[in-house]
Design a protein around this motif. Structure first.
Motif, PDB file in Angstrom:
ATOM      1  N   PRO A 138       0.641  -1.236   0.108  1.00 14.09           N
ATOM      2  CA  PRO A 138      -0.109   0.265   0.006  1.00 14.09           C
ATOM      3  C   PRO A 138       0.890   1.361   0.146  1.00 14.09           C
ATOM      4  N   GLY A 139       0.426   2.205  -0.694  1.00  7.00           N
ATOM      5  CA  GLY A 139       1.096   3.641  -0.693  1.00  7.00           C
ATOM      6  C   GLY A 139       2.311   3.645  -1.831  1.00  7.00           C
ATOM      7  N   LEU A 140       2.497   2.558  -2.388  1.00  5.46           N
ATOM      8  CA  LEU A 140       3.536   2.611  -3.279  1.00  5.46           C
ATOM      9  C   LEU A 140       3.020   3.013  -4.720  1.00  5.46           C
ATOM     10  N   VAL A 141       3.585   3.630  -5.790  1.00  7.79           N
ATOM     11  CA  VAL A 141       3.230   3.882  -6.970  1.00  7.79           C
ATOM     12  C   VAL A 141       4.049   3.361  -7.987  1.00  7.79           C
ATOM     13  N   PRO A 142       3.489   2.355  -9.002  1.00  4.95           N
ATOM     14  CA  PRO A 142       4.258   1.997 -10.047  1.00  4.95           C
ATOM     15  C   PRO A 142       5.028   2.939 -10.675  1.00  4.95           C
TER      16      PRO A 142
END
Length: 83
Positions: free
Chosen positions: A7-11
């Motif tokens: 959660p919270g990570l952006v590709p």
């Protein structure tokens, strides 16, 4: 891609080929139209010869040891390093 485990990570992706092309173009632009690669290589070879000229006997032995170990190119290595 399962986003629930991170959660919270952006590709994030980047096209390295495009960036390398941009980098090379920027380098050539910075060098300018008057850059002469042959003259630059000759200057580099002259600087290398001057750097290792006038060595005393102990320095010559150390230099020969470093050349034999592949750390430094030999004096007659041309424009390519021996390692």
């Amino acid at each position: 891609m399962d986003d629930s485990s991170t959660p919270g990570l952006v590709p994030f992706s980047i096209d390295l080929a495009r960036e390398e092309t941009r980098r090379r173009a920027a380098v050539l632009a910075a060098l300018g139209p008057d850059w002469d690669p042959v003259a630059a290589l000759r200057s580099e070879q002259a600087a290398h010869a001057l750097l290792y000229s006038g060595l005393d006997a102990e320095q010559e032995r150390t230099y020969a040891m470093l050349v034999a170990a592949g750390v430094l190119p030999g004096r007659d290595a041309g424009d390519a390093a021996s390692h």
